[in-house]
Every structure is written in structure tokens, then in C-alpha cells.
Design a protein around this motif. Structure first.
Motif, mmCIF file in Angstrom:
data_model
loop_
_atom_site.group_PDB
_atom_site.id
_atom_site.type_symbol
_atom_site.label_atom_id
_atom_site.label_comp_id
_atom_site.label_asym_id
_atom_site.label_seq_id
_atom_site.Cartn_x
_atom_site.Cartn_y
_atom_site.Cartn_z
ATOM 1 N N GLY A 1 38.401 34.559 89.344
ATOM 2 C CA GLY A 1 39.538 34.248 88.482
ATOM 3 C C GLY A 1 40.767 33.866 89.279
ATOM 4 O O GLY A 1 41.499 32.925 88.934
ATOM 5 N N ILE A 2 41.016 34.601 90.364
ATOM 6 C CA ILE A 2 42.148 34.257 91.235
ATOM 7 C C ILE A 2 41.952 32.863 91.819
ATOM 8 O O ILE A 2 42.877 32.036 91.805
ATOM 9 C CB ILE A 2 42.280 35.291 92.374
ATOM 10 C CG1 ILE A 2 42.622 36.674 91.824
ATOM 11 C CG2 ILE A 2 43.366 34.847 93.369
ATOM 12 C CD1 ILE A 2 42.585 37.780 92.869
ATOM 13 N N ASP B 1 30.812 47.545 89.495
ATOM 14 C CA ASP B 1 32.190 47.320 89.927
ATOM 15 C C ASP B 1 32.299 46.165 90.909
ATOM 16 O O ASP B 1 33.288 45.435 90.912
ATOM 17 C CB ASP B 1 32.784 48.588 90.544
ATOM 18 C CG ASP B 1 34.315 48.534 90.578
ATOM 19 O OD1 ASP B 1 34.911 48.097 89.569
ATOM 20 O OD2 ASP B 1 34.894 48.901 91.603
ATOM 21 N N VAL C 1 45.873 39.266 95.186
ATOM 22 C CA VAL C 1 46.185 37.916 94.705
ATOM 23 C C VAL C 1 46.791 37.075 95.822
ATOM 24 O O VAL C 1 46.335 35.957 96.099
ATOM 25 C CB VAL C 1 47.132 37.971 93.491
ATOM 26 C CG1 VAL C 1 47.625 36.573 93.136
ATOM 27 C CG2 VAL C 1 46.430 38.600 92.295
ATOM 28 N N LEU D 1 32.373 43.151 88.741
ATOM 29 C CA LEU D 1 33.728 42.969 88.220
ATOM 30 C C LEU D 1 34.647 42.406 89.294
ATOM 31 O O LEU D 1 35.497 41.545 89.018
ATOM 32 C CB LEU D 1 34.281 44.307 87.717
ATOM 33 C CG LEU D 1 33.650 44.910 86.463
ATOM 34 C CD1 LEU D 1 34.280 46.269 86.154
ATOM 35 C CD2 LEU D 1 33.807 43.976 85.267
ATOM 36 N N GLY D 2 34.481 42.893 90.526
ATOM 37 C CA GLY D 2 35.296 42.388 91.626
ATOM 38 C C GLY D 2 35.069 40.915 91.870
ATOM 39 O O GLY D 2 36.021 40.151 92.085
ATOM 40 N N TYR E 1 36.822 38.984 89.200
ATOM 41 C CA TYR E 1 38.270 39.003 89.436
ATOM 42 C C TYR E 1 38.645 38.017 90.547
ATOM 43 O O TYR E 1 39.588 37.220 90.389
ATOM 44 C CB TYR E 1 38.686 40.423 89.821
ATOM 45 C CG TYR E 1 40.143 40.594 90.170
ATOM 46 C CD1 TYR E 1 41.146 40.389 89.234
ATOM 47 C CD2 TYR E 1 40.514 41.000 91.456
ATOM 48 C CE1 TYR E 1 42.481 40.570 89.565
ATOM 49 C CE2 TYR E 1 41.840 41.178 91.791
ATOM 50 C CZ TYR E 1 42.827 40.965 90.849
ATOM 51 O OH TYR E 1 44.147 41.144 91.169
ATOM 52 N N LEU E 2 37.907 38.034 91.634
ATOM 53 C CA LEU E 2 38.192 37.123 92.745
ATOM 54 C C LEU E 2 38.010 35.680 92.320
ATOM 55 O O LEU E 2 38.818 34.801 92.681
ATOM 56 C CB LEU E 2 37.294 37.458 93.931
ATOM 57 C CG LEU E 2 37.483 38.843 94.558
ATOM 58 C CD1 LEU E 2 36.380 39.123 95.576
ATOM 59 C CD2 LEU E 2 38.855 38.980 95.196
ATOM 60 N N SER F 1 39.504 49.807 92.419
ATOM 61 C CA SER F 1 39.015 48.518 91.932
ATOM 62 C C SER F 1 39.656 47.421 92.777
ATOM 63 O O SER F 1 40.551 47.672 93.577
ATOM 64 C CB SER F 1 39.383 48.323 90.466
ATOM 65 O OG SER F 1 40.712 47.832 90.343
ATOM 66 N N HIS F 2 39.211 46.190 92.581
ATOM 67 C CA HIS F 2 39.742 45.088 93.379
ATOM 68 C C HIS F 2 41.127 44.633 92.922
ATOM 69 O O HIS F 2 41.808 43.904 93.647
ATOM 70 C CB HIS F 2 38.769 43.912 93.345
ATOM 71 C CG HIS F 2 37.499 44.169 94.098
ATOM 72 N ND1 HIS F 2 36.479 44.952 93.596
ATOM 73 C CD2 HIS F 2 37.091 43.781 95.332
ATOM 74 C CE1 HIS F 2 35.502 45.025 94.486
ATOM 75 N NE2 HIS F 2 35.840 44.324 95.536
ATOM 76 N N LEU F 3 41.563 45.047 91.744
ATOM 77 C CA LEU F 3 42.834 44.565 91.197
ATOM 78 C C LEU F 3 44.011 44.886 92.105
ATOM 79 O O LEU F 3 44.120 45.991 92.644
ATOM 80 C CB LEU F 3 43.098 45.182 89.817
ATOM 81 C CG LEU F 3 42.554 44.428 88.595
ATOM 82 C CD1 LEU F 3 41.040 44.435 88.596
ATOM 83 C CD2 LEU F 3 43.103 45.040 87.316
ATOM 84 N N THR F 4 44.912 43.924 92.238
ATOM 85 C CA THR F 4 46.135 44.138 93.003
ATOM 86 C C THR F 4 46.908 45.337 92.477
ATOM 87 O O THR F 4 47.414 46.158 93.243
ATOM 88 C CB THR F 4 47.026 42.877 92.940
ATOM 89 O OG1 THR F 4 46.401 41.824 93.695
ATOM 90 C CG2 THR F 4 48.411 43.137 93.517
#
Length: 347
Positions: free
Chosen positions: A336-337, A326, A290, A329-330, A333-334, A279-282
Motif C-alpha cells: 500500500g505504501i 501478521d 512510511v 498483513l505487513g 501494508y508495504l 505490527s509493521h504500521l508506522t
């Protein structure tokens, strides 16, 4: 940054209607997929693609990719014919108000993986590169066929092309890239088009073929030898990040002002020259997404960015690496950052 999404045209199971529902989505990254490498892209077909995208209230902001003919990469006497065609394609894209063009200079094969559906602990699956498996594969056998590979060659023709590359060193390939850029960048400047070279994926030699867009040293050389703001990078965090020796933060600083497009992708290192996409999460991978995003923002990058190579989740089937869920979702997430970084700066 302009959040964008790769779309493979009318045959893509992920539709423009799907994409426009992703929060914050602005741009579409696409191409014309039925024109052989090296041939001129007709203006009318470019406009047709652009109109399809704009009819869904999105913007065709990046062409990915305009393929570079193998004769150019090999430095053959015939390369000027294909370079002139490339120049005309750039002119036609500019006429349609397309300003960012992604391309790569990988010999013969595009991005390479040993498995397209390797399982992850959470029950999803993703793309995997296992160096040991790749070492024992014969790309001419047909046992490994991947999206992005040009399979128009007959096996014997492909064998001849690979054999020709055996006498081409990485230094030769870099010289051929510089020659190409010195020819096409003046046209890019005239037409206000930004060329953004994608790194080699993975960033090391495979199948005995040379590769050059692999590290900071080569990136800096390429940017300096053709010192134009129109000659820049597609900064792919997953491609450069596959090699632990690549310092992504240093590379962003070195290419400051010359990054025209970003692929945001996370991978986890699984061994020497081996990795799996996550996933893209750190917290899920080896790329500090991030702080990479923070560094890009600090470096002044405001261009198109897309979530790259998602997992297959929730039972989705489709083009490996390019499902809807996904990558959506990525993108969230991006965004959000980016929202957090913007608020922190304003605060």
C-alpha cells in the motif's frame, strides 16, 4: 521493489500455497537448512529447492542465509578451507541463477531475544528484547534457545568458542570480515551474485561477544574497504532501528546503490537497549516505516523486500516471528505504501 516472503522449507507450517495467495507476492526467501555451516551446498539440492518454489509460480529470489563458519569470523588459520567452500557455494547458486545471498557475521549466536511470546496490548504477542534480562542469562545454560541459533555445538565446545572470542576485539572482527569479503567478492563479481550482509541483531555486544555491523560508521567502512557493487547490505529496519542513535534515513543515503535486500520490520523502544516487535504500521512502533520506504524508493532501491518478524495474531501458533497472518498483513501494508508513492510520483 519485489515483495518476498521467508519460507523455511517443507517443515514450515506456512506453505507455499499460503504464500502465493498474498496479493502482490512475487519472491521466496529460503535456504538449505540441513547442511552444516561451512560445507558446500550441492548444486542439485539448490535446484531442488528452486524447482519447489517455481512449481507454485513464485521465484526463489534470495538465499537467506549461507552461514559463515566460525573459523572465518575468528580469523583462524583454518579459515581458508571454509572460505573456499563458500566460494564454491556461490558458484553453485549462480549456476542455478540465484543472484542475491544474505549472510551475517554475528559471532556464535544469531538474532537474540529474551522472550518469544511477550504480550501486546491488543492481545497478540511478539518477540521481546529486555537488556536487563539478557544481562543475567547464561547462553550455555540452555535456558535460552532461539530460532536461528546453531545448536549443533556440544556445551563444552560452545564454551571453548565463546572463550576464544574473549580475546577478539571489534576491530579484529571487522578485519576478519574485510578479509573474508576480499576473498569472496571477486567470485561474486565473476558469477554476478550480490552479497548482502545482515546487521547484528540487536546492534550491540551481547554475552561479551564483539559485534560490528551495528551502525553507519561501520557500514560505510565495510563498503569502502571492499568497494564493489556486489558487496552490499541487507537493510533491516528493525535491527538497525533497535538503536535510537541509528539514523535510518542517513544510513540509506550512505549505502545508496549498495542495498541489495530489505527486511521491513517495526519495533517499539521499551527502555535503554530494550525493544519489542510490533505490527509493521508506522503508528505502532518507533520506526517511521512510511518514510523509510519513501527514502528507499528515492535511493533507487528496486530489489527484494520482505515483511519481517510478524506478531502472532488470531490464535496462530508456529515458528516465533514467522507466522503467516501478521506477515501477510505487513506485506499488504508495504504494498500500500509503495502504491501510494508510485501514484504520487506519477501524479
Amino acid at each position: 521493489m519485489e515483495m518476498s516472503f521467508r519460507w523455511y522449507g517443507d517443515d514450515d507450517p506456512v506453505t507455499l500455497e499460503n504464500i502465493r495467495q498474498i496479493p502482490g507476492m512475487k519472491g521466496i526467501v529460503s535456504a538449505i537448512y540441513d547442511i552444516p555451516a561451512g560445507e558446500v551446498w550441492p548444486y542439485e539440492k539448490i535446484v531442488e529447492l528452486k524447482n519447489k518454489v517455481e512449481s507454485k509460480e513464485l521465484r526463489l529470489n534470495v538465499i537467506e542465509s549461507v552461514p559463515v563458519h566460525e573459523d572465518i569470523k575468528m580469523g583462524l588459520e583454518t579459515r581458508m578451507k571454509w572460505i573456499e567452500n563458500y566460494k564454491q557455494t556461490l558458484r553453485n547458486l549462480a549456476k542455478a541463477d540465484i543472484r542475491t545471498v544474505c549472510y551475517n557475521f554475528m559471532p556464535v549466536f544469531d538474532w537474540t531475544r529474551s522472550a518469544l511470546d511477550a504480550p501486546l496490548e491488543d492481545g497478540s504477542h511478539s518477540l521481546l528484547y529486555d537488556e536487563e534480562k539478557i544481562k543475567h542469562l547464561d547462553p550455555l545454560s540452555g535456558e535460552l534457545e532461539l530460532p536461528g541459533w546453531d545448536l549443533s555445538y556440544q556445551t563444552e565446545d560452545l564454551r571453548k568458542v565463546i572463550e576464544k572470542y574473549q580475546s577478539i576485539t571489534e576491530e579484529d572482527l571487522m578485519d576478519h570480515l574485510i578479509f573474508f569479503l576480499k576473498e569472496v567478492i571477486p567470485v561474486a563479481e565473476e558469477e554476478n551474485v550480490r552479497l548482502a550482509i545482515h546487521p547484528d541483531d540487536p546492534p550491540w555486544s551481547i554475552f561479551g561477544l564483539p559485534r560490528v555491523m551495528i551502525n553507519e560508521e561501520n557500514v560505510v567502512r565495510m563498503l569502502k574497504e571492499v568497494d564493489s557493487t556486489h558487496n552490499g547490505l541487507t537493510f533491516c529496519t528493525g535491527s538497525y532501528g533497535a538503536n535510537p542513535d541509528n539514523d535510518l534515513f542517513s544510513m540509506i543515503e550512505a549505502a545508496k546503490g549498495r542495498i541489495h535486500f530489505v527486511h521491513a520490520r517495526n519495533i517499539t523502544w521499551t527502555g535503554t537497549k530494550s525493544f519489542q516487535e510490533t505490527s509493521h504500521l508506522t503508528s505502532d512502533g518507533s520506526v517511521d516505516m512510511v518514510n523509510v520506504m519513501k527514502k528507499l524508493k528515492e535511493a533507487g532501491f528496486k530489489g527484494p523486500i520482505r515483511p519481517d518478524h510478524g506478531r502472532m495474531i488470531w490464535g496462530e501458533e508456529g515458528r516465533p516471528g514467522y507466522g503467516l497472518y501478521d506477515r501477510a498483513l505487513g506485506a499488504a501494508y508495504l504494498n500500500g505504501i509503495l502504491d501510494t508513492l508510485t501514484i504520487a510520483k506519477e501524479g
